[in-house]
Motif scaffolding. Structure first.
Motif: not given
Length: 210
Positions: A29-31, A61-73, A91-95, A100-104
Protein backbone atom coordinates in the motif's frame (compact mmCIF):
# COMPACT_ATOMS: atom_id res chain seq x y z
CA UNK A 1 -28.60 6.16 -20.54
CA UNK A 2 -30.83 3.46 -19.06
CA UNK A 3 -29.98 0.87 -16.43
CA UNK A 4 -29.98 -2.09 -18.84
CA UNK A 5 -27.52 -0.41 -21.19
CA UNK A 6 -25.15 0.45 -18.34
CA UNK A 7 -25.28 -3.13 -17.06
CA UNK A 8 -24.44 -4.49 -20.52
CA UNK A 9 -21.52 -2.06 -20.91
CA UNK A 10 -20.06 -3.12 -17.56
CA UNK A 11 -20.64 -6.80 -18.31
CA UNK A 12 -18.72 -6.52 -21.58
CA UNK A 13 -15.86 -4.62 -19.95
CA UNK A 14 -15.70 -7.24 -17.20
CA UNK A 15 -15.77 -10.13 -19.67
CA UNK A 16 -12.90 -8.57 -21.60
CA UNK A 17 -10.84 -7.89 -18.46
CA UNK A 18 -12.07 -9.88 -15.43
CA UNK A 19 -9.28 -8.84 -13.04
CA UNK A 20 -8.24 -5.26 -13.85
CA UNK A 21 -5.75 -3.29 -11.81
CA UNK A 22 -3.70 -0.13 -11.99
CA UNK A 23 -0.83 0.10 -14.47
CA UNK A 24 1.33 1.60 -11.74
CA UNK A 25 3.83 -0.92 -10.35
CA UNK A 26 3.62 -1.55 -6.61
CA UNK A 27 3.85 -4.35 -4.06
CA UNK A 28 2.61 -2.64 -0.86
CA UNK A 29 0.00 0.00 0.00
CA UNK A 30 2.85 2.44 0.70
CA UNK A 31 4.44 1.90 -2.70
CA UNK A 32 1.03 2.47 -4.28
CA UNK A 33 0.51 5.67 -2.28
CA UNK A 34 3.88 7.04 -3.43
CA UNK A 35 3.31 6.00 -7.05
CA UNK A 36 -0.14 7.60 -7.21
CA UNK A 37 1.17 10.79 -5.59
CA UNK A 38 3.93 10.94 -8.21
CA UNK A 39 1.52 10.21 -11.08
CA UNK A 40 -0.32 13.55 -10.98
CA UNK A 41 0.22 15.22 -14.38
CA UNK A 42 2.64 12.43 -15.30
CA UNK A 43 2.34 9.13 -17.15
CA UNK A 44 2.21 5.76 -15.40
CA UNK A 45 5.10 4.64 -17.63
CA UNK A 46 7.24 7.56 -16.44
CA UNK A 47 6.36 6.93 -12.79
CA UNK A 48 7.13 3.21 -13.13
CA UNK A 49 10.59 3.99 -14.54
CA UNK A 50 11.38 6.21 -11.55
CA UNK A 51 9.98 3.88 -8.89
CA UNK A 52 11.82 0.90 -10.43
CA UNK A 53 14.99 2.62 -9.20
CA UNK A 54 13.56 4.16 -6.03
CA UNK A 55 11.69 1.25 -4.43
CA UNK A 56 14.61 -1.25 -4.30
CA UNK A 57 16.50 1.42 -2.31
CA UNK A 58 13.64 2.92 -0.27
CA UNK A 59 10.09 1.58 -0.10
CA UNK A 60 9.02 2.41 3.46
CA UNK A 61 8.23 5.80 5.00
CA UNK A 62 11.35 5.67 7.20
CA UNK A 63 13.63 4.67 4.31
CA UNK A 64 12.38 7.56 2.18
CA UNK A 65 12.76 9.94 5.14
CA UNK A 66 16.35 8.74 5.45
CA UNK A 67 16.96 9.72 1.80
CA UNK A 68 15.82 13.28 2.54
CA UNK A 69 14.25 15.66 0.04
CA UNK A 70 17.36 16.04 -2.10
CA UNK A 71 18.03 12.31 -2.13
CA UNK A 72 14.45 11.59 -3.18
CA UNK A 73 14.60 14.20 -5.93
CA UNK A 74 17.49 12.33 -7.55
CA UNK A 75 15.19 9.36 -8.12
CA UNK A 76 12.11 11.25 -9.30
CA UNK A 77 13.62 14.19 -11.24
CA UNK A 78 12.39 12.72 -14.55
CA UNK A 79 8.79 13.23 -13.38
CA UNK A 80 6.90 16.50 -13.82
CA UNK A 81 6.57 18.74 -10.74
CA UNK A 82 9.19 16.60 -8.98
CA UNK A 83 10.28 19.37 -6.60
CA UNK A 84 6.87 19.82 -4.98
CA UNK A 85 6.16 16.09 -5.15
CA UNK A 86 9.39 15.31 -3.28
CA UNK A 87 8.48 17.81 -0.56
CA UNK A 88 4.99 16.32 -0.22
CA UNK A 89 6.20 12.70 -0.15
CA UNK A 90 8.74 13.51 2.57
CA UNK A 91 6.10 15.34 4.67
CA UNK A 92 3.64 12.46 4.16
CA UNK A 93 6.30 9.92 5.22
CA UNK A 94 6.95 11.93 8.39
CA UNK A 95 3.23 11.85 9.25
CA UNK A 96 2.98 8.12 8.47
CA UNK A 97 5.87 7.38 10.83
CA UNK A 98 4.71 9.72 13.61
CA UNK A 99 0.95 9.12 13.45
CA UNK A 100 0.44 5.68 11.90
CA UNK A 101 3.42 3.56 12.89
CA UNK A 102 4.82 3.67 9.36
CA UNK A 103 1.70 2.05 7.89
CA UNK A 104 -0.72 3.44 5.31
CA UNK A 105 -4.04 4.01 7.11
CA UNK A 106 -7.18 2.40 5.71
CA UNK A 107 -9.15 5.59 6.28
CA UNK A 108 -10.21 8.29 3.82
CA UNK A 109 -9.89 11.02 6.44
CA UNK A 110 -6.38 9.96 7.47
CA UNK A 111 -5.24 9.58 3.85
CA UNK A 112 -6.59 12.97 2.78
CA UNK A 113 -4.77 14.57 5.73
CA UNK A 114 -1.43 13.58 4.14
CA UNK A 115 0.35 16.28 2.08
CA UNK A 116 -0.11 15.73 -1.65
CA UNK A 117 -3.04 13.36 -1.16
CA UNK A 118 -6.43 14.54 -2.39
CA UNK A 119 -9.71 12.74 -2.84
CA UNK A 120 -8.67 11.05 -6.09
CA UNK A 121 -5.43 9.65 -4.65
CA UNK A 122 -7.25 8.48 -1.52
CA UNK A 123 -9.86 6.76 -3.70
CA UNK A 124 -7.17 4.93 -5.70
CA UNK A 125 -5.40 3.71 -2.54
CA UNK A 126 -8.62 2.65 -0.80
CA UNK A 127 -9.79 0.83 -3.94
CA UNK A 128 -6.59 -0.78 -5.20
CA UNK A 129 -4.78 -1.49 -1.92
CA UNK A 130 -7.76 -2.22 0.33
CA UNK A 131 -10.57 -3.27 -2.04
CA UNK A 132 -13.00 -0.48 -1.22
CA UNK A 133 -15.75 0.23 -3.81
CA UNK A 134 -14.44 3.76 -4.40
CA UNK A 135 -14.25 5.39 -7.83
CA UNK A 136 -11.36 7.76 -8.55
CA UNK A 137 -12.35 10.03 -11.42
CA UNK A 138 -9.41 11.15 -13.55
CA UNK A 139 -9.45 12.80 -17.00
CA UNK A 140 -10.03 9.44 -18.74
CA UNK A 141 -13.01 8.48 -16.58
CA UNK A 142 -14.44 12.00 -16.82
CA UNK A 143 -14.22 11.88 -20.63
CA UNK A 144 -15.63 8.36 -21.01
CA UNK A 145 -18.48 8.99 -18.56
CA UNK A 146 -19.53 12.15 -20.41
CA UNK A 147 -18.85 11.09 -23.99
CA UNK A 148 -20.75 7.80 -23.73
CA UNK A 149 -23.45 9.41 -21.54
CA UNK A 150 -22.83 6.66 -18.97
CA UNK A 151 -22.53 9.10 -16.05
CA UNK A 152 -22.44 12.69 -17.29
CA UNK A 153 -21.36 15.53 -15.01
CA UNK A 154 -19.86 19.01 -15.23
CA UNK A 155 -16.88 18.22 -13.00
CA UNK A 156 -15.08 15.22 -11.53
CA UNK A 157 -17.05 15.34 -8.28
CA UNK A 158 -20.39 15.22 -10.12
CA UNK A 159 -19.20 12.30 -12.26
CA UNK A 160 -17.94 10.43 -9.18
CA UNK A 161 -21.26 10.86 -7.37
CA UNK A 162 -23.21 9.80 -10.48
CA UNK A 163 -21.04 6.69 -10.93
CA UNK A 164 -21.45 5.73 -7.27
CA UNK A 165 -25.19 6.02 -7.76
CA UNK A 166 -25.63 4.18 -11.10
CA UNK A 167 -22.94 1.45 -10.99
CA UNK A 168 -24.33 -1.78 -9.49
CA UNK A 169 -22.53 -3.17 -6.44
CA UNK A 170 -21.14 -6.18 -8.36
CA UNK A 171 -19.07 -3.86 -10.58
CA UNK A 172 -18.08 -1.10 -8.13
CA UNK A 173 -14.67 -2.36 -7.04
CA UNK A 174 -13.36 -2.70 -10.62
CA UNK A 175 -15.25 -0.04 -12.59
CA UNK A 176 -12.66 2.68 -12.19
CA UNK A 177 -9.96 0.47 -13.73
CA UNK A 178 -12.17 -0.52 -16.66
CA UNK A 179 -13.11 3.08 -17.44
CA UNK A 180 -9.52 4.36 -17.13
CA UNK A 181 -8.20 1.66 -19.46
CA UNK A 182 -11.07 2.22 -21.90
CA UNK A 183 -10.28 5.95 -21.98
CA UNK A 184 -6.54 5.39 -22.24
CA UNK A 185 -6.59 2.92 -25.13
CA UNK A 186 -9.95 3.08 -26.95
CA UNK A 187 -12.04 6.14 -26.09
CA UNK A 188 -9.01 8.40 -26.48
CA UNK A 189 -9.22 12.18 -26.25
CA UNK A 190 -8.60 13.43 -29.78
CA UNK A 191 -10.29 10.79 -31.90
CA UNK A 192 -12.01 7.86 -30.19
CA UNK A 193 -11.33 4.48 -31.78
CA UNK A 194 -15.02 3.66 -32.21
CA UNK A 195 -14.36 1.01 -34.87
CA UNK A 196 -12.47 -1.16 -32.38
CA UNK A 197 -14.70 -0.38 -29.37
CA UNK A 198 -16.50 -3.30 -27.75
CA UNK A 199 -19.32 -1.06 -26.48
CA UNK A 200 -19.80 1.09 -29.60
CA UNK A 201 -23.39 -0.07 -30.17
CA UNK A 202 -24.31 0.92 -26.59
CA UNK A 203 -22.48 4.24 -26.48
CA UNK A 204 -24.58 7.38 -26.94
CA UNK A 205 -21.79 9.57 -28.37
CA UNK A 206 -23.15 11.44 -31.40
CA UNK A 207 -19.95 11.96 -33.42
CA UNK A 208 -18.69 8.40 -33.70
CA UNK A 209 -15.63 7.73 -35.85
CA UNK A 210 -15.11 4.97 -38.40
Amino acid sequence: MNKQKRHEILTRLRDANPHPTTELHFTTPFELLVAVTLSAQATDVGVNKATAKLFPVANTPQAILDLGVDGLKEYIKTIGLYNSKAENVIKACKMLVELHGGEVPESREALEALPGVGRKTANVVLNTAFGWPTIAVDTHIFRVSNRTNFAPGKNVDQVEQKLLKVVPAEFKVDVHHWLILHGRYTCVARKPRCGSCLIEDLCEFKQKTD
